[in-house]
Structures are given as structure tokens and as C-alpha cells.
Scaffold this active site. Structure first.
Site, mmCIF file in Angstrom:
data_model
loop_
_atom_site.group_PDB
_atom_site.id
_atom_site.type_symbol
_atom_site.label_atom_id
_atom_site.label_comp_id
_atom_site.label_asym_id
_atom_site.label_seq_id
_atom_site.Cartn_x
_atom_site.Cartn_y
_atom_site.Cartn_z
ATOM 1 N N SER A 1 -9.447 -10.728 -20.831
ATOM 2 C CA SER A 1 -8.569 -10.850 -18.807
ATOM 3 C C SER A 1 -7.934 -11.805 -19.127
ATOM 4 O O SER A 1 -7.616 -12.644 -19.466
ATOM 5 C CB SER A 1 -10.009 -10.498 -18.259
ATOM 6 O OG SER A 1 -10.857 -11.734 -18.449
ATOM 7 N N ASP A 2 -6.852 -12.195 -17.846
ATOM 8 C CA ASP A 2 -6.543 -12.833 -17.706
ATOM 9 C C ASP A 2 -7.508 -14.359 -16.740
ATOM 10 O O ASP A 2 -8.446 -13.115 -16.338
ATOM 11 C CB ASP A 2 -5.164 -13.029 -16.307
ATOM 12 C CG ASP A 2 -3.904 -14.655 -16.260
ATOM 13 O OD1 ASP A 2 -4.413 -14.955 -16.752
ATOM 14 O OD2 ASP A 2 -3.264 -13.555 -16.021
ATOM 15 N N TRP A 3 -6.919 -15.063 -16.566
ATOM 16 C CA TRP A 3 -8.217 -15.738 -15.988
ATOM 17 C C TRP A 3 -8.883 -15.438 -14.181
ATOM 18 O O TRP A 3 -7.859 -15.160 -13.401
ATOM 19 C CB TRP A 3 -8.397 -17.409 -16.046
ATOM 20 C CG TRP A 3 -8.142 -18.062 -17.306
ATOM 21 C CD1 TRP A 3 -9.275 -19.371 -17.487
ATOM 22 C CD2 TRP A 3 -8.525 -17.588 -19.013
ATOM 23 N NE1 TRP A 3 -9.413 -19.382 -18.741
ATOM 24 C CE2 TRP A 3 -8.339 -18.187 -19.441
ATOM 25 C CE3 TRP A 3 -7.200 -16.453 -18.836
ATOM 26 C CZ2 TRP A 3 -8.393 -18.206 -20.767
ATOM 27 C CZ3 TRP A 3 -7.148 -16.479 -20.844
ATOM 28 C CH2 TRP A 3 -7.224 -17.285 -20.722
ATOM 29 N N GLN A 4 -9.941 -14.947 -14.059
ATOM 30 C CA GLN A 4 -10.540 -14.130 -13.355
ATOM 31 C C GLN A 4 -9.646 -12.821 -12.786
ATOM 32 O O GLN A 4 -9.406 -12.308 -11.587
ATOM 33 C CB GLN A 4 -10.389 -15.702 -11.762
ATOM 34 C CG GLN A 4 -11.410 -16.376 -12.771
ATOM 35 C CD GLN A 4 -10.757 -16.799 -10.688
ATOM 36 O OE1 GLN A 4 -12.021 -17.186 -10.439
ATOM 37 N NE2 GLN A 4 -9.762 -17.203 -10.036
ATOM 38 N N ALA A 5 -8.984 -12.183 -13.796
ATOM 39 C CA ALA A 5 -8.578 -11.175 -13.654
ATOM 40 C C ALA A 5 -9.316 -9.880 -13.525
ATOM 41 O O ALA A 5 -9.014 -8.703 -13.569
ATOM 42 C CB ALA A 5 -7.259 -11.082 -14.269
#
Length: 868
Positions: free
Chosen positions: A287-291
């Protein structure tokens, strides 16, 4: 210690939006269909066989807790890198380090600052793309990084004002695909896993995250939805990611925004259907960071690694960790899925590394101090965390070469190359230094002094920055020229007095910046507000050229700018786009201006006369009440030069345009048809999902081992803090079976039918797509007096009424001596000549007449031939 979880972690079974989602406005929202189960690895996939075998041996020894530890990030700022997963100390594997960025190592020291992807694309040079990727990989490995977060094909470049276009390569999918493939091969040959990002449709910064948008005063409850039709997805946005898969990339990063109203990191159509099934991707998706927005649902949709591990930065709360352990134990996430997640991570690891014995991570992203807490967020574990290892080697020479060969000579009426000018006057802030130092603005979030990279997570610290003023002054002194510079855009009277003198050659440096959305500079919330030059650059150019009849303009920018008010002035004798050149900026532009490097860069985008001429634009205002802003990609495949051609609009400088200090003649186009076989759709089934171990059902075996090691604040662990599963999860819905809320087939482990467009054992899609159907040749003669590099470009007309006028399909770079002729050879594959059939769900070559063109740019195609 506390292990809590938001309800959505296990209860969210909506992996794609319902067919008739709740209407937050009167419009009917686009829909992303569900695709399950998540495809498991193929042990016979080309290029992955040895890695699969080694990974299987490793994963077969792992416990469930170790597998969860490997797939779950340890939390924001929990360790040294921008993201890390838990270690497997029993098997000798330290924590894996995921780290930015696509142009160098973010937040470190004694590393290089490379030219941007966009500038590298302008070289049209596969060799330089590979060498840059290899050098970045070498530096990353030297710091202890295991996964470098790049290269970038999302954004592709749908809108010229989009903030992060410079991190990628070009709005043309073929040029970007080549950039992706060569960078990946170079990076992974150096022993570091590359990460293709941001998958997919991530074309602007506005509304990519709810919290970020609300911080800017926008009242939205969900992130932007990029609404993309099936044909456009395949023929445009998926194209370069397919090249990444075919190149053997080890990891993908899913994006923040939604696609057709389903979040990218839980969109089963994207991850399961397109990436892992159709393209046969064998690596892992992070995941992208906090996605990540859900727990078990994201796992079923194809997510393999949670980054940075916590649901929101520094909460200590995770969708996975403890909750993934419980989800596997209660059958919500099937055993084969956690095994496949671990297998994909370790196979990617063993594809570039042969042993789990790794050098230590020798830097900390969070500080440049030598000593500090190893667990930065918790402030625990004080020790040496930065060893200040110099990983630059001789990469400065490569950086200088790429930046020079990526410089595009847009206009030249004879003033270049310079030859010991009598009086050189350099004007503009963009020629000089940031008075506070090149790294003084966090993540380069300002525009002070010369511009050599954009802003955001895609940046690196400069080890130094050679300014144009410093390099040009040194050259002028060497030549015996008179030299003066005025390093401000706002000294009109002094500038006029200087450049109005006799014998002056004036070089004006101007720029336009952009970057990632978490930084707002001068009202530019990542995306540019407009396409004009910054700091009154247009006025500066017009003023200087009105006072000096020999004015040269150098543009540093993150994409095209509007130059229609001044580009055709007879007093402006040359214009150069120098992109974002990195640390050797001044040296590289000096090499070009003085002819040490004969310019061979080609514009990786179109220079339109107006902003409206590009068609698509950034969505700056929410358009769906307080729901998810809806961005409809109604232009389809028609972006950049394809849109200008469709609208029959004049441009200032077309895609692929670039001049040289010599001249070239094109002649003798020929085509040879290959004996490629008939396209055969893929048939058959996969094997059943493999599993690599049984798990104890006794929850006592999963309790936090508090007697063995202390708990670190905010650190994400796989352990339970109680044998009561409901309390351990913090989920009031705990106890529901997977069948009660997971979509149909989400936990199916039986053999699955292969898609006709898939590759079976060939990553990248059906291998017949890459059969060469035609080879096109042309003779290129250097008709000038000096040696030069020419970039022949091969375009195709697919012939259909809904097809672009021409599309780039291949290119070359030929170094040719004066008076000599070289042969350009370009190939056309079946994919190059195909369209995506939305009914058949496969690639087909239409019956329309196909034409091939060879020329100097998208609008300078002097040679043509029918493909029959």
C-alpha cells in the site's frame, strides 16, 4: 500495551463499490467490478522459477506470526526507513527496508541527487535509463535499503499541471514503459527490489487523501475517484505497468485515490484482475502510506504488504498485525492467501538477493544526527543510527551526462553553441543558489534559487548543487570572457543597464515548480495553479529580450509552460528546456550551451499554446457534494500529443521535438514482415492454491511474549494481547464467518480459469502480444559538420475512427559522424498494432489499414509506409 482495531478491519467486505452505490449527488457513480479470488504465484513463471523455489523453502519454515510480521509494516517512524516490516530473526532475516525515492535516497546524506524521471525520459536513451536505475540501486543497497520506491508510471501525465508528473517519465505510454523497464532492470541488477508506482490512475494531487484535503479546507468524506473506461485503461494507463511486469519488477505500490469508486489498495479488479491475473505479476503489492482502508478485505483484493503498518501515522493501530493473525485463525483470510503474501515478498527478495544475510541499515530517515533512538516515534533504543556511508561512487559523471543529454534545444537561430562570447550576462534567480542552502526547505518544498528537482517524497538531499551561475562563470573565466550575473528577477533597472550594453549575450534562467500534495507552496497544493513561469519569469524574459538582441532562455520546470507571449521574438535566439537536472545542473547546462555536448534531448511532452489546448485538466474543486470527487477521464486515450492531433490544434513545440547543432536527413524507409504465428488466446487453469503449513488453533500460542522482549510504544506486532479473540481484535463484528461478509469466491482455493489475454507462464500478458510483426528501417544521414546523436522515432496509425492520428511505438538513438549514414531499425509487435476489445476482453488487430511513420517528432514524420 494496547491492540485495538477499527471496525472496518475485519467487517468491511465491500472490496468494490456496490453496483448501485449510495448517491451523494444526483449523478450515478462509476463502478469497479469484483474479481476473486486473489491469484496465487505461478512456480513456472518466466524469470521467477529459481526465486519461487528459494522462497518456498523459506516460507515453508515460517510460522503464522512470522508471515504476519513480514506482511505488516512496523508503524510510521518505528524504525530507520520510511517503511519497514517485521524481522524474522529465527530464520536470519532482518527487517526489510522500504524507502524513497525515484531519483535518489530521501532524507539521507552522502548520496547522489539524480535527474528526474521526466528529464531522463527526454534523453530517449535506453542505455542511460538503465545506468541511472543501476546507480540508484547501487546507492540504495549501500545504505541497506531493500526496496526503492520507484520508478513511476502513475501519474502518467494526463494533465500538464499535475504536481508529480516530473517523478514519472512522459504522458506517452511507450516512452514511459521503456523508462520503467530499463530503470527496473538496472535497479534490480544492482540487488535492490524496484517498486512500480502508483498503481493506477493517480493523476493529480488534489483530493488524493481525505485528511490532506480537509487540511486545505475541502469538505470531502472520500478520496477522489479516477473514472477510467476499460479500453483507456488498457491502451494507455496499464501499458507502462505491463512493461514493468514484463521487466520482472519485484513490487508494486497501489495508490491513494479510488478507481471507479473503489480504493486502489482494496480494488480487486485492479490488483487481482488486471495486475496479478491478466499481467501475471508474481511479486508483491504494497500500500501507499496510509492508503489501506480495510483489513481482511484488502488481503482478499490482492494487497500483500501494509505500509507503514498503522491505519494513521503514529496511532499504533493496524488493519493487519494482530488482526491479520486473527483473520487467518478464524478463516476470514484463508491460509493460502497469507502464504501467498509471504511467498510474493520473499520471491521478490530472492529474485535480487541470493541470501538472507544482509548488510545492516546504516542511516535514519528521521534525522541526520549520528546518534539517536532507533525507534524514532517511541524515542527508545538510543544508539548510533547514522553511519554517514558515502555511496556516491562516480555517479556525478553519469548525472552530468544524463542532464546534458536530457536537455532539449527547442529553438536556435544560430547563437548556440557559444564560442568564447565577449560578454556573458546571466540573469534570474533560477541561475543562482538558495541563500539558505540547497537542502534548507524540507523535501525541497520551496522555489528559492535554481530548480533541480521538484518537491515531496520523490526527492533526495543534495550532496552539493552546482548552480548555472557558478558553472558558467568558471567557463567564462577560463575563456577570458567578461562575466556578470544578476541573481534576482526583480532588479529591472540594473538588469536593463547590464544587458543593454554592446556585445552582450544574455542568458535568462526561469522555472516552474510542483510536487506532492502534502506541501502547499504559494497556493500550489502539489499541483500547479497554472502553466506560467514562476516569480514573474515571463516578464523577466520579455524585458531582457526587449533590451538585448541576443537573449537565450533556459527553462527548468516540472512540465510544459506557456511561452506563447515571447518564444517567437527575434531577439530570443535560443530556448532550452533543462528539466530537473539534479546536482550537476550548472555543469550539464554549460556543457550544452558551449557545445561540449551536442544537444540530443527530445521533449517528452507537448508545448501547447494554451492551457485549454491540453483538454484534460486538474480537478481543483470537489464536484460531488461532500462525497468522493469524481474525475471522469472522458478524453479516453487522447492525452498530450494525441489530443492536440485529434483537435487539429497548433502547438508551439510538439512531442518528440528537439534540435541539434548538426543536421540530419531521413530517407529510404523499408518494412519487412515477420513470420509470426497466429495469436492464440491463453487457455487452461491454474494449479490449486498451495499452502505451506498448518497453524495451531490455541490462541495461547499467539500471545505477546512479554517475558522475552519489551513492548515498544506504537510498534505494530503480530501478537495477541489476550486469548479472547473479540477483545484482541477490538472488532464488535468478530465471530462472523467469511461467508457472511466476504464477496463470493474471495476465499476460493480451487483451480481458476486463465484469462485469454493472460500470459500463463509469461509475465506481461499473452506472450504472443510481443511477437514482432514488422521491422521498419530507415537511413539517417548526418548532413552537418559535427558529430551528433539523432533520435529517429517510429509512429503508427492504427487506422480506426476512434484511434489517435499517430502513436509512438519505438525509437532509437544513433551517434553519426559528419557525412555518414546510419540505419535506424524499429520493431512493431502485435501489441503495438492492437486495440483492446472490451467485449472479447482481449487484444485484437483491427482490419483498418495500418501505416508506419519514421521522423524527428510526432509532427515531423517525413517517411511513411503501408503495413501490409
Amino acid at each position: 500495551m494496547k491492540f485495538s482495531i477499527v471496525v472496518a478491519a475485519l467487517a468491511s467486505g465491500a472490496l468494490a463499490t456496490p453496483k448501485y452505490p449510495q448517491k451523494l449527488s444526483k449523478r450515478t457513480l462509476e463502478y469497479s467490478p469484483p474479481v476473486y479470488p486473489s491469484p496465487w504465484m505461478n512456480p513456472e513463471a518466466d524469470g521467477w522459477e529459481a526465486a519461487y523455489t528459494q522462497a518456498r523453502e523459506f516460507v515453508s519454515q515460517m510460522t503464522l506470526l512470522e508471515k504476519v510480521n513480514l506482511t505488516t509494516g512496523t508503524g510510521w517512524a518505528s524504525e530507520q526507513c520510511v517503511g519497514q516490516v517485521g524481522a524474522i530473526p529465527r530464520l536470519g532475516l532482518r527487517s526489510l527496508c522500504m524507502h524513497d525515492s525515484p531519483l535518489g535516497i530521501r532524507g539521507s546524506d552522502y548520496n547522489s541527487a539524480f535527474p528526474s524521471g521526466q528529464t531522463t525520459a527526454a534523453t530517449f536513451d535506453r542505455g542511460l535509463m538503465y545506468r541511472r536505475g543501476y546507480a540508484i540501486g547501487q546507492e540504495a543497497r549501500g545504505k541497506g535499503i531493500n526496496v526503492i520506491l520507484g520508478p513511476v508510471a502513475g501519474p502518467l501525465g494526463r494533465m500538464p499541471a499535475a504536481g508529480r508528473n516530473w517523478e514519472g517519465f512522459s504522458p506517452d505510454p511507450v516512452l514511459t514503459g521503456v523508462g520503467m523497464a530499463e530503470t527496473i532492470k538496472g535497479t534490480q541488477d544492482a540487488g535492490v527490489i524496484a517498486c512500480a508506482k502508483h498503481f493506477i490512475g493517480n493523476e493529480q494531487e488534489h483530493f488524493r487523501q481525505v485528511g490532506e484535503a480537509r487540511g486545505y479546507g475541502f469538505n470531502i468524506s472520500e478520496t477522489l475517484s479516477s473514472n477510467i473506461d476499460d479500453r483507456t485503461m488498457h491502451e494507455l494507463y496499464l501499458w507502462p505497468f505491463a512493461d514493468a511486469v514484463r521487466a520482472g519488477v519485484g513490487s508494486f505500490m497501489c495508490s491513494y485515490q479510488q478507481v471507479n469508486n473503489s480504493y486502489g489498495c482494496q480494488n480487486s479488479k485492479l490488483m487481482n484482475g488486471l495486475l496479478k491475473d491478466e499481467l501475471g505479476f508474481q511479486g508483491f503489492v504494497m500500500s501507499d502510506w496510509q492508503a489501506q482502508h480495510t483489513g481482511a478485505a484488502a488481503a482478499a483484493s490482492g494487497l500483500d504488504m501494509s505500509m507503514p503498518g498503522d491505519t494513521e501515522f503514529n496511532t499504533g493501530v493496524s488493519f493487519w498485525g494482530t488482526n491479520l493473525t486473527l483473520a487467518v485463525l478464524n478463516g476470514t483470510v484463508p491460509a493460502y492467501r497469507i502464504d501467498d503474501m509471504a511467498m510474493r515478498i520473499m520471491a521478490a527478495f530472492f529474485k535480487v538477493q541470493k541470501s538472507v544475510e544482509l548488510d545492516p541499515i546504516n542511516f535514519s530517515f528521521w534525522t541526520l544526527d549520528t546518534y539517536g533512538p532507533i525507534h524514532w516515534a517511541a524515542g527508545e533504543g538510543y544508539q548510533q543510527i547514522n553511519y554517514h556511508v558515502d555511496v556516491r561512487a562516480d555517479h556525478a559523471n553519469l548525472i552530468r551526462e544524463i542532464a546534458a543529454k536530457g536537455t532539449v534545444l527547442l529553438k536556435n537561430t544560430g547563437s548556440l553553441p557559444l564560442n568564447k562570447p565577449k560578454f556573458l550576462a546571466v540573469i534570474g534567480e533560477d541561475a543562482g543558489p538558495n541563500p539558505n542552502g540547497p537542502n534548507s526547505c524540507a523535501d525541497r518544498g520551496c522555489d528559492n534559487g535554481t530548480l533541480a528537482m521538484g518537491w515531496g517524497s520523490g526527492t533526495a538531499n543534495y550532496p552539493y548543487l552546482i548552480t548555472p551561475d557558478a558553472a558558467l562563470q568558471a567557463r567564462a573565466i577560463k575563456d577570458g570572457s567578461r562575466y556578470e550575473s544578476i541573481l534576482t528577477n526583480y532588479a529591472a533597472s540594473q538588469t536593463k543597464a547590464l544587458v543593454s550594453q554592446d556585445n552582450v549575450t544574455a542568458i535568462v534562467f526561469v522555472n516552474a515548480d510542483s510536487g506532492e500534495g502534502y506541501i502547499n507552496f504559494d497556493g500550489n497544493m502539489g499541483d500547479r495553479k497554472n502553466l506560467t513561469l514562476w516569480r514573474d519569469g515571463d516578464a523577466l524574459v520579455k524585458n531582457v529580450s526587449s533590451w538585448c538582441s541576443n537573449t537565450i532562455v533556459v527553462i527548468h520546470s516540472t512540465g510544459p509552460v506557456l511561452i506563447g507571449e515571447w518564444y517567437d521574438s527575434p531577439n530570443i535566439t535560443a530556448i532550452l528546456w533543462a528539466g530537473l537536472p539534479g546536482q550537476e545542473s550548472g555543469n550539464s547546462i554549460t556543457d550544452v550551451l558551449y557545445g561540449k555536448v551536442n544537444p540530443s534531448g527530445r521533449s517528452p511532452f507537448t508545448w501547447g499554446a494554451t492551457r485549454e489546448g491540453y483538454g484534460a485538466d486538474v480537478l481543483y474543486t470537489p464536484n460531488n457534494g461532500n462525497g468522493a470527487p469524481q474525475q471522469d477521464f472522458t478524453e479516453g486515450v487522447f492525452i498530450d500529443y494525441r489530443y492536440f492531433d485529434k483537435a487539429n490544434t497548433s502547438v508551439i513545440y510538439e512531442f518528440g521535438h528537439g534540435l541539434s547543432y548538426t543536421t540530419f536527413k531521413y530517407s529510404n524507409i523499408q518494412v519487412q514482415k515477420s513470420n509470426a504465428g497466429v495469436y492464440q488466446p491463453t487457455i487452461g487453469q491454474t494449479t490449486p492454491a498451495p499452502t505451506f503449513g498448518n497453524y495451531s488453533a490455541d490462541l495461547n500460542d499467539y500471545l505477546f511474549p512479554s517475558e522475552e522482549f519489551p513492548y515498544v510504544y506504537q510498534y505494530i506486532y503480530p501478537y495477541l494481547n489476550t486469548t479472547d479473540p473479540r477483545n484482541a481484535s477490538g472488532d464488535p463484528h468478530f465471530g462472523q464467518t467469511a461467508e457472511e461478509f466476504m464477496p463470493p469466491h474471495a476465499i476460493d482455493d480451487s483451480p481458476q480459469p486463465l484469462l485469454r489475454s493472460s500470459g500463463k507462464n509469461a509475465p506481461g500478458g499473452n506472450p504472443a502480444l510481443y511477437d514482432v510483426l514488422y521491422t521498419v528501417t530507415a537511413d539517417i544521414t548526418n548532413t552537418g559538420s559535427i558529430v551528433g546523436d539523432e533520435v529517429p522515432q517510429l509512429y503508427v496509425s492504427l487506422g480506426g475512427p476512434d484511434d489517435p492520428k499517430v502513436v509512438l511505438r519505438d525509437f532509437g538513438k544513433l551517434r553519426i559522424e559528419p557525412g555518414q549514414t546510419a540505419q535506424f531499425k524499429g520493431v512493431l509487435t502485435r501489441r503495438d498494432l492492437s486495440n483492446w476489445d472490451v467485449v472479447l476482453q482481449d487484444w485484437v488487430v483491427s482490419n483498418y489499414t495500418k501505416m508506419a511513420y519514421v521522423g524527428k517528432s510526432s509532427r515531423d514524420l517525413g517517411l511513411s509506409i503501408v503495413l501490409s
